[in-house]
Design a protein around this motif. Sequence first.
Motif, PDB file in Angstrom:
ATOM      1  N   TRP A   1       0.846  -1.194   0.000  1.00 30.57           N
ATOM      2  CA  TRP A   1       0.000   0.000   0.000  1.00 30.57           C
ATOM      3  C   TRP A   1       0.880   1.241   0.000  1.00 30.57           C
ATOM      4  CZ3 TRP A   1      -5.473   0.259   0.143  1.00 30.57           C
ATOM      5  CH2 TRP A   1      -6.105  -0.990   0.126  1.00 30.57           C
ATOM      6  N   LEU A   2       0.869   1.961  -1.126  1.00 29.38           N
ATOM      7  CA  LEU A   2       1.594   3.229  -1.239  1.00 29.38           C
ATOM      8  C   LEU A   2       0.639   4.332  -0.814  1.00 29.38           C
ATOM      9  CD1 LEU A   2       3.405   2.600  -4.631  1.00 29.38           C
ATOM     10  CD2 LEU A   2       4.197   2.109  -2.313  1.00 29.38           C
ATOM     11  N   GLY A   3       0.642   4.633   0.453  1.00 32.60           N
ATOM     12  CA  GLY A   3      -0.362   5.524   0.992  1.00 32.60           C
ATOM     13  C   GLY A   3      -1.698   4.800   1.035  1.00 32.60           C
ATOM     14  N   MET A   4      -2.700   5.359   0.361  1.00 39.64           N
ATOM     15  CA  MET A   4      -4.032   4.771   0.343  1.00 39.64           C
ATOM     16  C   MET A   4      -4.268   3.951  -0.921  1.00 39.64           C
ATOM     17  SD  MET A   4      -6.035   8.170   1.777  1.00 39.64           S
ATOM     18  CE  MET A   4      -7.613   7.330   1.982  1.00 39.64           C
ATOM     19  N   LYS A   5      -3.227   3.743  -1.703  1.00 38.84           N
ATOM     20  CA  LYS A   5      -3.368   3.047  -2.974  1.00 38.84           C
ATOM     21  C   LYS A   5      -2.720   1.674  -2.919  1.00 38.84           C
ATOM     22  CE  LYS A   5      -0.995   3.786  -6.984  1.00 38.84           C
ATOM     23  NZ  LYS A   5      -0.494   4.583  -8.108  1.00 38.84           N
TER      24      LYS A   5
ATOM     25  N   HIS B   1       2.841  12.297  -7.198  1.00 36.62           N
ATOM     26  CA  HIS B   1       3.036  11.143  -6.334  1.00 36.62           C
ATOM     27  C   HIS B   1       2.177  11.260  -5.075  1.00 36.62           C
ATOM     28  CE1 HIS B   1       6.078   9.721  -8.953  1.00 36.62           C
ATOM     29  NE2 HIS B   1       6.972  10.635  -8.646  1.00 36.62           N
ATOM     30  N   PHE B   2       2.146  12.449  -4.476  1.00 37.53           N
ATOM     31  CA  PHE B   2       1.361  12.640  -3.254  1.00 37.53           C
ATOM     32  C   PHE B   2      -0.135  12.544  -3.533  1.00 37.53           C
ATOM     33  CE2 PHE B   2       5.324  14.679  -1.810  1.00 37.53           C
ATOM     34  CZ  PHE B   2       5.461  14.054  -0.579  1.00 37.53           C
ATOM     35  N   SER B   3      -0.576  13.093  -4.658  1.00 39.91           N
ATOM     36  CA  SER B   3      -2.006  13.080  -4.950  1.00 39.91           C
ATOM     37  C   SER B   3      -2.506  11.679  -5.253  1.00 39.91           C
ATOM     38  CB  SER B   3      -2.314  14.007  -6.138  1.00 39.91           C
ATOM     39  OG  SER B   3      -1.712  13.533  -7.327  1.00 39.91           O
ATOM     40  N   ASP B   4      -1.631  10.811  -5.736  1.00 38.78           N
ATOM     41  CA  ASP B   4      -2.032   9.427  -5.979  1.00 38.78           C
ATOM     42  C   ASP B   4      -2.016   8.618  -4.687  1.00 38.78           C
ATOM     43  OD1 ASP B   4      -2.539   9.493  -8.750  1.00 38.78           O
ATOM     44  OD2 ASP B   4      -0.400   9.509  -9.161  1.00 38.78           O
ATOM     45  N   ALA B   5      -1.025   8.867  -3.839  1.00 36.14           N
ATOM     46  CA  ALA B   5      -0.942   8.129  -2.584  1.00 36.14           C
ATOM     47  C   ALA B   5      -1.994   8.590  -1.583  1.00 36.14           C
ATOM     48  CB  ALA B   5       0.452   8.280  -1.974  1.00 36.14           C
ATOM     49  N   PHE B   6      -2.294   9.889  -1.608  1.00 33.12           N
ATOM     50  CA  PHE B   6      -3.266  10.459  -0.671  1.00 33.12           C
ATOM     51  C   PHE B   6      -4.261  11.317  -1.448  1.00 33.12           C
ATOM     52  CE2 PHE B   6       0.960  10.268   1.374  1.00 33.12           C
ATOM     53  CZ  PHE B   6       0.697   9.259   2.303  1.00 33.12           C
TER      54      PHE B   6
END
Length: 231
Positions: free
Chosen positions: A66-70, A213-218
Amino acid sequence: MVGVMFVASERLRRPKSTVKLPPGPPKLPIIGNLYQNLRQLGGGNELIHITLFKMSQKYGGVMTVWLGMKPTIIVSNHEGAWEVLVNKSSDYASRMVPYMSKYVTANWTTLFSSDHGPYWQSLRKGVQAFAMNPSAISTQTVSQENEAVVMTQTIQEQAMTNGGIIRPLVYIRHNTIRVVGRLCFGPDFNNEGFVIGIDPLIDDVISLSSLAHFSDAFPFIRYIPGLRGSF
């Protein structure tokens, strides 16, 4: 080192999905498994692909990280890669692209960002028939070789006059724009104004990558007032 390939399906992001994910390391709320990666990277002694490789030794050649929420499926063995890339290539032909890329690809309608299907196939046929057909590419050979020589000489001259310090990426990027320009506009394309003018736009696209990267993870950061302007 075993190669690591990321395969993520849009259906994995749906909260009501009944898809059973492969096993993987335990995750924390919101940040997922980023704590393992950040912990390793924070020590300055291990790169992320090495961290993932070590995880695969414990959780298998096909695992969920899980890369953040993904959720992301990591395939890191030969058998799994062959199954994905060869035996079931059509099932995995589509891929997720960074959310921020929608703003530089006309809502994901370009060749590299659109979903696999009739529209993508028509784009691919068009590129193969015109810009990337063997005849068009062969006409570029001499020009590309000459420009590579000129670029190398220019870099050497700049290095000699600046104490050996140069920024090679600028020269490589300009050369790439010229090559793509000829493929798009014909072998006679020679417009340095276009090359110099479009270069800052490419810089802007590159600068978006970190936020992507941040917008995809969170995904929730897309709605934070202080950041919405960027989107």
